[in-house]
Motif scaffolding. Structure first.
Motif, PDB file in Angstrom:
ATOM      1  N   LEU A 132       0.824  -1.197   0.000  1.00 45.21           N
ATOM      2  CA  LEU A 132       0.000   0.000   0.000  1.00 45.21           C
ATOM      3  C   LEU A 132       0.863   1.254   0.000  1.00 45.21           C
ATOM      4  O   LEU A 132       0.635   2.188  -0.775  1.00 45.21           O
ATOM      5  CB  LEU A 132      -0.924  -0.005   1.222  1.00 45.21           C
ATOM      6  CG  LEU A 132      -1.905   1.164   1.365  1.00 45.21           C
ATOM      7  CD1 LEU A 132      -2.832   1.233   0.158  1.00 45.21           C
ATOM      8  CD2 LEU A 132      -2.707   1.038   2.651  1.00 45.21           C
ATOM      9  N   TYR A 139       1.202   4.205  -3.381  1.00 47.52           N
ATOM     10  CA  TYR A 139       0.665   5.568  -3.313  1.00 47.52           C
ATOM     11  C   TYR A 139       1.181   6.448  -4.454  1.00 47.52           C
ATOM     12  O   TYR A 139       0.406   7.130  -5.130  1.00 47.52           O
ATOM     13  CB  TYR A 139       1.017   6.222  -1.971  1.00 47.52           C
ATOM     14  CG  TYR A 139       0.120   5.822  -0.825  1.00 47.52           C
ATOM     15  CD1 TYR A 139      -1.271   5.816  -0.976  1.00 47.52           C
ATOM     16  CD2 TYR A 139       0.641   5.458   0.415  1.00 47.52           C
ATOM     17  CE1 TYR A 139      -2.108   5.447   0.076  1.00 47.52           C
ATOM     18  CE2 TYR A 139      -0.179   5.089   1.468  1.00 47.52           C
ATOM     19  CZ  TYR A 139      -1.550   5.089   1.299  1.00 47.52           C
ATOM     20  OH  TYR A 139      -2.374   4.730   2.330  1.00 47.52           O
ATOM     21  N   SER A 198      -5.118   2.156  -2.474  1.00 46.28           N
ATOM     22  CA  SER A 198      -4.097   3.140  -2.850  1.00 46.28           C
ATOM     23  C   SER A 198      -4.662   4.217  -3.769  1.00 46.28           C
ATOM     24  O   SER A 198      -4.180   5.339  -3.810  1.00 46.28           O
ATOM     25  CB  SER A 198      -2.910   2.437  -3.542  1.00 46.28           C
ATOM     26  OG  SER A 198      -3.275   1.980  -4.838  1.00 46.28           O
ATOM     27  N   PHE A 230      -5.655   7.629   1.929  1.00 49.25           N
ATOM     28  CA  PHE A 230      -5.009   7.637   0.599  1.00 49.25           C
ATOM     29  C   PHE A 230      -4.640   9.056   0.185  1.00 49.25           C
ATOM     30  O   PHE A 230      -3.615   9.285  -0.454  1.00 49.25           O
ATOM     31  CB  PHE A 230      -5.950   7.003  -0.442  1.00 49.25           C
ATOM     32  CG  PHE A 230      -6.904   7.962  -1.088  1.00 49.25           C
ATOM     33  CD1 PHE A 230      -6.633   8.529  -2.331  1.00 49.25           C
ATOM     34  CD2 PHE A 230      -8.080   8.333  -0.440  1.00 49.25           C
ATOM     35  CE1 PHE A 230      -7.511   9.417  -2.920  1.00 49.25           C
ATOM     36  CE2 PHE A 230      -8.959   9.221  -1.016  1.00 49.25           C
ATOM     37  CZ  PHE A 230      -8.678   9.759  -2.264  1.00 49.25           C
ATOM     38  N   GLN A 265      -0.864  10.113  -0.778  1.00 49.85           N
ATOM     39  CA  GLN A 265      -0.464  10.692  -2.062  1.00 49.85           C
ATOM     40  C   GLN A 265       0.111  12.096  -1.883  1.00 49.85           C
ATOM     41  O   GLN A 265       1.066  12.475  -2.557  1.00 49.85           O
ATOM     42  CB  GLN A 265      -1.667  10.714  -3.006  1.00 49.85           C
ATOM     43  CG  GLN A 265      -2.122   9.313  -3.424  1.00 49.85           C
ATOM     44  CD  GLN A 265      -3.223   9.333  -4.463  1.00 49.85           C
ATOM     45  OE1 GLN A 265      -3.619  10.382  -4.961  1.00 49.85           O
ATOM     46  NE2 GLN A 265      -3.746   8.153  -4.792  1.00 49.85           N
TER      47      GLN A 265
END
Length: 507
Positions: free
Chosen positions: A65, A69, A149, A280, A284
């Protein structure tokens, strides 16, 4: 787009939890009425043990995970395929071990547990409970990580909610019709297989570019062993109490613990859903825009912590009235205890309110740097719980857990702020103190109010009233002290909701 996905994750997640809780809350009651506390304790203890089998996924899931990203944010399909190929390879190897672990448990557990329940029944209940998870793990684990993700938790939630509704309805109907536990768990197993088919169909239709034959990028998930240690510690920590009570007390005591934990876990799941809806976006942003990340994280920590405290304030006020209503007519053991809510609320507040900082450790990939700390929490929990359970029974395991949680919460706050965010830990500590102060005041006020619902309808009315009152109180109170986060939130919602809607109306 990312903000829209966060809102979708949030609303579908909360909607799912409301539906699941509404249906799922009847099942333990039906088990208690139809089969007694012993069967209820047995079912939960089996479920808790099977949770340990997900340790096979531990590490690779968290590492994958974290690795996904950036390529997910950039739309880099080639890198995504390479990471998924490495992840898939691991899942296939360990999926076989998961399957045989369930078979082995079904053979050994009936021989070592002290129970009057038929051994064949215990064995089949274990098989139907565990094999669904094994197939789920093998076939769809890697795809769930990809969707997470990309911020598409709402897809996972939607599919899971449909199956949960069908599964819980099937269990309720079978219990009301007088079927045994084997039939009840068999219905769960069958619907789990249906869920896998639906999930695979969705992936094939919407992600036909996925190529698991790509060259595996094992380096991208090289943190999996350190992440594994964190996951092992977390799972052992989360399930230690039930296991120790099963070994050192009896299944009726387990049933008492389980019912209280059931209520707090339902609330905890709502908090986790809100938490997961934005993770998420944080992941990011951390990879691509650090200044934006810091503004987002500050606001997230402020309001998520206030949300957690408000939820658990409501839960603490209502837990004993609910238990009196829920366990009426069940007299094989006393379920009403004023000290259990105090211990549970202390543990759950510490665990959930620290989630904001804990998420940053995972997002930053600081698995190796913090693994000793995670192990220490688990060791403290196990050792103290075993020592205290012989002296204080159910209170003992909760006290052991509480000491461990206090240690780890302080550590997480200091580490995240000092070594990842590069700021004084006092920023987070101040937010804790503000919410704790609000909690103490509200609890003292509630002690002077007589809350004694005589039906589930009146209980729901009390819950709605408390939610409408307490949630705004926490948010307003924290906004007074965290004005910068309040301004950021106001600006965010203005841009995303009001301004965009006005522009769309003009066009």
């Amino acid at each position: 787009m990312r903000a829209k996905r966060s809102f979708l994750n949030l609303f579908t997640g909360i909607g799912s939890q409301i539906i699941t809780i509404s249906l799922g809350i009847f099942i333990p009651r039906l088990l208690l009425v139809n089969f007694g506390s012993e069967v209820n304790g047995l079912v939960v203890s089996i479920s808790q043990i099977i949770v340990y089998f997900s340790l096979l996924e531990a590490g690779v899931g968290a590492a994958s995970l974290q690795a996904l990203y950036k390529p997910a944010a950039d739309g880099d399909k080639n890198s995504i395929n390479e990471i998924l190929a490495a992840t898939s390879s691991y899942y296939k190897k360990t999926g076989i071990f998961y399957f045989f672990a369930v078979i082995l448990l079904s053979a050994i557990y009936p021989m070592v547990i002290h129970s009057n329940i038929n051994k064949a029944t215990v064995m089949l209940v274990i098989l139907f409970t565990g094999l669904g998870g094994a197939f789920n793990y093998y076939f769809q684990g890697k795809y769930k990580i990809l969707l997470m993700s990309e911020g598409k938790n709402y897809i996972i939630t939607s599919i899971s909610t449909i199956i949960n509704i069908l599964s819980n309805l099937a269990k309720i109907v079978l219990l009301l019709l007088g079927f045994n536990m084997i039939a009840v768990q068999a219905s769960f197993f069958i619907l789990t297989l249906v869920q896998i088919l639906i999930f695979i169909m969705y992936i094939n239709r919407n992600y036909n570019w996925i190529n698991l034959s790509a060259t595996p990028n094992f380096k991208a998930i090289s943190h999996k062993n350190s992440a594994l240690i964190h996951q092992i510690s977390s799972l052992v920590f989360s399930n230690t109490d039930v296991l120790i009570l099963t070994l050192f007390s009896n299944l009726r005591i387990v049933s008492v613990y389980v019912l209280y934990n059931m209520v707090f876990t339902m609330v905890e799941t709502i908090a986790s859903t809100v938490n997961g809806s934005i993770t998420f976006l944080l992941g990011q942003s951390y990879q691509n825009n650090k200044s934006k990340f810091m503004r987002l994280f500050n606001t997230y920590e402020v309001y998520y912590m206030a949300f957690v405290f408000s939820l658990f304030t409501i839960t603490y006020i209502l837990i004993l009235p609910f238990m009196k209503l829920y366990t009426s007519g069940i007299d094989d053991i006393n379920y009403i205890d004023k000290w259990l809510p105090v211990l549970f609320i202390s543990i759950k507040l510490l665990i959930n309110a620290r989630s904001a900082c804990n998420n940053i450790i995972n997002i930053a990939g600081h698995f190796k740097q913090t693994q000793i700390r995670s192990i220490s929490e688990t060791i403290i929990n196990i050792v103290l719980s075993i020592v205290f359970v012989n002296l204080l029974g159910i209170y003992g395991v909760l006290l052991g857990t509480l000491v461990a949680v206090i240690y780890r919460t302080i550590d997480i706050i200091i580490y995240t702020n000092k070594y990842i965010l590069g700021r004084n830990p006092w920023v987070t500590v101040r937010r804790w103190l503000t919410n704790v102060g609000c909690f103490i005041v509200l609890i003292n006020i509630s002690n002077g109010i007589n809350i004694n619902p005589t039906s589930y309808k009146t209980f729901i009315i009390f819950a709605v009233i408390l939610t409408v009152i307490l949630l705004p109180i926490y948010f307003i109170f924290i906004s007074i002290f965290e004005r910068e986060s309040f301004r950021y939130t106001k600006s965010f919602f203005y841009k995303r909701l009001i301004k965009n809607n006005v522009q769309s109306l003009k066009h």
